[in-house]
Design a protein around this motif. Sequence first.
Motif, PDB file in Angstrom:
ATOM      1  N   LYS A 125       1.765  -7.231  -3.369  1.00 46.01           N
ATOM      2  CA  LYS A 125       0.323  -7.360  -3.535  1.00 46.01           C
ATOM      3  C   LYS A 125      -0.339  -7.099  -2.201  1.00 46.01           C
ATOM      4  O   LYS A 125       0.308  -6.910  -1.180  1.00 46.01           O
ATOM      5  CB  LYS A 125      -0.055  -8.764  -4.045  1.00 46.01           C
ATOM      6  CG  LYS A 125       0.577  -9.153  -5.364  1.00 46.01           C
ATOM      7  CD  LYS A 125       0.169 -10.564  -5.742  1.00 46.01           C
ATOM      8  CE  LYS A 125       0.880 -11.008  -7.022  1.00 46.01           C
ATOM      9  NZ  LYS A 125       2.314 -11.155  -6.788  1.00 46.01           N
ATOM     10  N   GLY A 126      -1.675  -7.121  -2.205  1.00 48.65           N
ATOM     11  CA  GLY A 126      -2.426  -7.019  -0.971  1.00 48.65           C
ATOM     12  C   GLY A 126      -2.582  -5.598  -0.489  1.00 48.65           C
ATOM     13  O   GLY A 126      -2.457  -4.608  -1.224  1.00 48.65           O
ATOM     14  N   VAL A 127      -2.853  -5.459   0.844  1.00 46.44           N
ATOM     15  CA  VAL A 127      -3.184  -4.162   1.431  1.00 46.44           C
ATOM     16  C   VAL A 127      -2.017  -3.182   1.357  1.00 46.44           C
ATOM     17  O   VAL A 127      -2.213  -2.010   1.002  1.00 46.44           O
ATOM     18  CB  VAL A 127      -3.659  -4.366   2.886  1.00 46.44           C
ATOM     19  CG1 VAL A 127      -3.909  -3.023   3.553  1.00 46.44           C
ATOM     20  CG2 VAL A 127      -4.931  -5.204   2.909  1.00 46.44           C
ATOM     21  N   PRO A 128      -0.732  -3.573   1.677  1.00 47.89           N
ATOM     22  CA  PRO A 128       0.345  -2.578   1.569  1.00 47.89           C
ATOM     23  C   PRO A 128       0.481  -2.011   0.166  1.00 47.89           C
ATOM     24  O   PRO A 128       0.661  -0.802  -0.008  1.00 47.89           O
ATOM     25  CB  PRO A 128       1.588  -3.379   1.974  1.00 47.89           C
ATOM     26  CG  PRO A 128       1.078  -4.497   2.793  1.00 47.89           C
ATOM     27  CD  PRO A 128      -0.244  -4.847   2.232  1.00 47.89           C
ATOM     28  N   ALA A 129       0.383  -2.872  -0.870  1.00 42.98           N
ATOM     29  CA  ALA A 129       0.487  -2.371  -2.236  1.00 42.98           C
ATOM     30  C   ALA A 129      -0.674  -1.450  -2.569  1.00 42.98           C
ATOM     31  O   ALA A 129      -0.522  -0.434  -3.264  1.00 42.98           O
ATOM     32  CB  ALA A 129       0.528  -3.545  -3.212  1.00 42.98           C
ATOM     33  N   ALA A 130      -1.889  -1.775  -2.079  1.00 45.13           N
ATOM     34  CA  ALA A 130      -3.044  -0.925  -2.355  1.00 45.13           C
ATOM     35  C   ALA A 130      -2.881   0.454  -1.728  1.00 45.13           C
ATOM     36  O   ALA A 130      -3.233   1.478  -2.331  1.00 45.13           O
ATOM     37  CB  ALA A 130      -4.312  -1.610  -1.842  1.00 45.13           C
ATOM     38  N   MET A 131      -2.336   0.506  -0.497  1.00 46.95           N
ATOM     39  CA  MET A 131      -2.127   1.808   0.155  1.00 46.95           C
ATOM     40  C   MET A 131      -1.083   2.628  -0.594  1.00 46.95           C
ATOM     41  O   MET A 131      -1.262   3.834  -0.816  1.00 46.95           O
ATOM     42  CB  MET A 131      -1.694   1.578   1.607  1.00 46.95           C
ATOM     43  CG  MET A 131      -2.764   0.913   2.472  1.00 46.95           C
ATOM     44  SD  MET A 131      -2.202   0.634   4.158  1.00 46.95           S
ATOM     45  CE  MET A 131      -1.954   2.327   4.696  1.00 46.95           C
ATOM     46  N   PHE A 132       0.004   1.975  -1.011  1.00 50.87           N
ATOM     47  CA  PHE A 132       1.040   2.700  -1.754  1.00 50.87           C
ATOM     48  C   PHE A 132       0.491   3.184  -3.100  1.00 50.87           C
ATOM     49  O   PHE A 132       0.836   4.253  -3.581  1.00 50.87           O
ATOM     50  CB  PHE A 132       2.248   1.775  -1.961  1.00 50.87           C
ATOM     51  CG  PHE A 132       3.529   2.503  -2.251  1.00 50.87           C
ATOM     52  CD1 PHE A 132       4.217   3.161  -1.251  1.00 50.87           C
ATOM     53  CD2 PHE A 132       4.063   2.542  -3.535  1.00 50.87           C
ATOM     54  CE1 PHE A 132       5.396   3.818  -1.517  1.00 50.87           C
ATOM     55  CE2 PHE A 132       5.227   3.202  -3.816  1.00 50.87           C
ATOM     56  CZ  PHE A 132       5.907   3.849  -2.791  1.00 50.87           C
ATOM     57  N   MET A 133      -0.403   2.383  -3.695  1.00 45.08           N
ATOM     58  CA  MET A 133      -1.037   2.781  -4.948  1.00 45.08           C
ATOM     59  C   MET A 133      -1.891   4.016  -4.752  1.00 45.08           C
ATOM     60  O   MET A 133      -1.876   4.958  -5.566  1.00 45.08           O
ATOM     61  CB  MET A 133      -1.879   1.624  -5.474  1.00 45.08           C
ATOM     62  CG  MET A 133      -2.695   1.928  -6.741  1.00 45.08           C
ATOM     63  SD  MET A 133      -4.303   2.676  -6.420  1.00 45.08           S
ATOM     64  CE  MET A 133      -5.183   1.277  -5.792  1.00 45.08           C
ATOM     65  N   ILE A 166      -1.588   6.339  -2.504  1.00 42.21           N
ATOM     66  CA  ILE A 166      -0.730   7.518  -2.300  1.00 42.21           C
ATOM     67  C   ILE A 166      -0.171   7.990  -3.632  1.00 42.21           C
ATOM     68  O   ILE A 166      -0.168   9.199  -3.946  1.00 42.21           O
ATOM     69  CB  ILE A 166       0.392   7.169  -1.310  1.00 42.21           C
ATOM     70  CG1 ILE A 166      -0.191   6.849   0.067  1.00 42.21           C
ATOM     71  CG2 ILE A 166       1.406   8.291  -1.220  1.00 42.21           C
ATOM     72  CD1 ILE A 166       0.814   6.296   1.044  1.00 42.21           C
ATOM     73  N   THR A 167       0.323   7.051  -4.449  1.00 41.50           N
ATOM     74  CA  THR A 167       0.920   7.423  -5.735  1.00 41.50           C
ATOM     75  C   THR A 167      -0.107   8.087  -6.642  1.00 41.50           C
ATOM     76  O   THR A 167       0.184   9.105  -7.292  1.00 41.50           O
ATOM     77  CB  THR A 167       1.488   6.173  -6.417  1.00 41.50           C
ATOM     78  OG1 THR A 167       2.415   5.523  -5.545  1.00 41.50           O
ATOM     79  CG2 THR A 167       2.200   6.534  -7.709  1.00 41.50           C
TER      80      THR A 167
END
Length: 678
Positions: A502-510, A512-513
């Motif tokens: 969750k949070g900022v790392p998951a949002a960035m990976f989202m 990109i995907t």
Amino acid sequence: MLLRMQVSALLAGALVLIALATVAVTTSQRAMDRARLAEIAVGLQKSLFENLVDDETRQLLSISQRLAADILAGAPADILAGAPALERGNVAAVVDGAGALVRGLRVEVVDEKGALVSANGPIFRSRPIIDAPLLAQLSRTRTPARGLRQDTPERFVILAAVPLLDDRRVLGALSVAMDARTLLDRLSREMGEPAFLTSPRGRLATGTNRPLWEAVDLVLPRDARRAELLRVGAATYFAAAAIVEDINGGAAGFLVTLRDVSDTAARSERTERIGLVGVIIGASLIIGAVYVLMRQAFQPLEGAIAALGALSRGEFNRPIPIGGAKEIARISEALAVFRRNAQRLSEQDDAIARQRRRQERIIRRELTRLSTLLDEEGRAEIVSDLSAVLNEDGESSDLARLATLLQRMAGRIASQQNRLTDLVEQLKASIATRERLAAIEQELDIARDLQQSFLPKPLPPHPAFGVSGLMESAKEVGGDFFDMFMIDDTRLAFAVADVSGKGVPAAMFMAITRTLLRATALSGRSPGETVAAVNDVLSADNEQMMFVTLFYGVFDSASGTLTTVNAGHNPPYRIGAAVAALPRAKAPALGVMEDLTFPEEVGRLARSEKLFVFTDGVTEAFDPKGEAYGEERLEAILAANADAAPDALCRIVRQHVLAFEDGGDQADDVTCFALEAT
């Protein structure tokens, strides 16, 4: 309490303890003697009974071996092969012809399967005395067996059993038994007391005095032997119980004897009572004599002690008695000298006290003035301390306590200065922290707005389908997303994904995907190729080992064809005449490994049918009790709202999940997507 009374009470307590210890030792010794007597009695009665059983079973064994030899002497090899042959054979003739040899005994012959072949006289019970375990023992050892057995709940028997053997096998077995009541009668005559046999549960089977047994109502243990005294009205009985073994080696029951020991018990009780009364009378006489002697010896001393108590209270005019023994006279003279010295010391103490009160008043004024330098709380504490060290006249009673109070005030002033310094530093740090938090909150607001901008805008109305979706993050930013866009005039591409964490790392990976998926899909590749290409890019240089589950599909509105790829995602639901889940994922999540293939599922979406795709934030929502929302509730709400439009269906599911959570914290991002063929 006076000293003479204390000494007398101490002596009385010592005598009582000695008496109690004597009684305890005597009682313990009697208990040990009774235990040894019980062990001897139980062992004696068991040994005597076993000897009687052994003597009788030897005779029964001799009879059984003779009958077995007579049966086998004239029997063909298959004499025990069947019942009709046995009825005509040698077995019945031998058993019935034994005559006086077996008078009063029970003779039974069973075949190798345990069935009764022949017997003399009436049957003791419905099945043979030789049961399956005993027959198995005889067949295994091929040797005779003898001992005790409970034949019925009301009867024990002693028996001897021998196997019927030929050269090849065991043909059956022969038993000779007699009622164990005969042995009990012999045992009762030899021991001079009633004897009983009970089952392992303590139920009486046979005995020589049944009314006495019912009056005693003895409760027997199941795994031990014991002996005890029992009262039955005015009589006392010594009950000894021993476990007796069955012919198979187990516990057959209890052998119990009851000996009338009323006279012996009565004499023992009288002796105990007489001894106890004698101890009480002797102790009372000793205590009384000691008290009288102590009173006569301590009476002069008590007068001197009273005078000394008056001196301790400041009463210098009380007369001091002179007299008594030499030691008491010397104490009186010393008291007179002590009184004169005490008077002088009292006068000196008064002068010192007046001087000290003057000094304490000065210190008190200075302390009160210094307390005005403290804060409100410290000033209140100092005033409270001052009140604690003042007497009823408003003056201090202890100069040392005032000095301690002064040291405490100095410490409080220094502590107050340190607290003020710490508060200034904490205020500075708090201001700096608040500024940093405000900057972080501003950045998170920007990130949330940026993530919301990634979500697709509603598509223009299309005559062949209706589509809608929603996403709510558990934190300011999340890792779920959904997307929908037109590849060309007839083909609609859509995706629902859930990034690990969750949070900022998951949002960035989202982000990109989503960007990779949309760019690859618009290049014209098939769904399987599109997902494989996105996976290869995400897996390369994925040092954080993040992954994303994805459900990607393409709906051709011209033909109604639906082509989907499930990469480790929750199976969506197809809503038509019924609610049914699509097949589970056949491929792993994206970002785990390169060069993977992703199989496609091809089907048709009929008119008015819907496809509902979601992330695990729906099924893994929890209520305040910790219970998960689960797939069953989701299927039920989808079935109940099968006719709802896509946007309404997504809102209904989200509202149902919120109601289920009942105000609890959201555990994960929640994403819903619905597609309907029109």
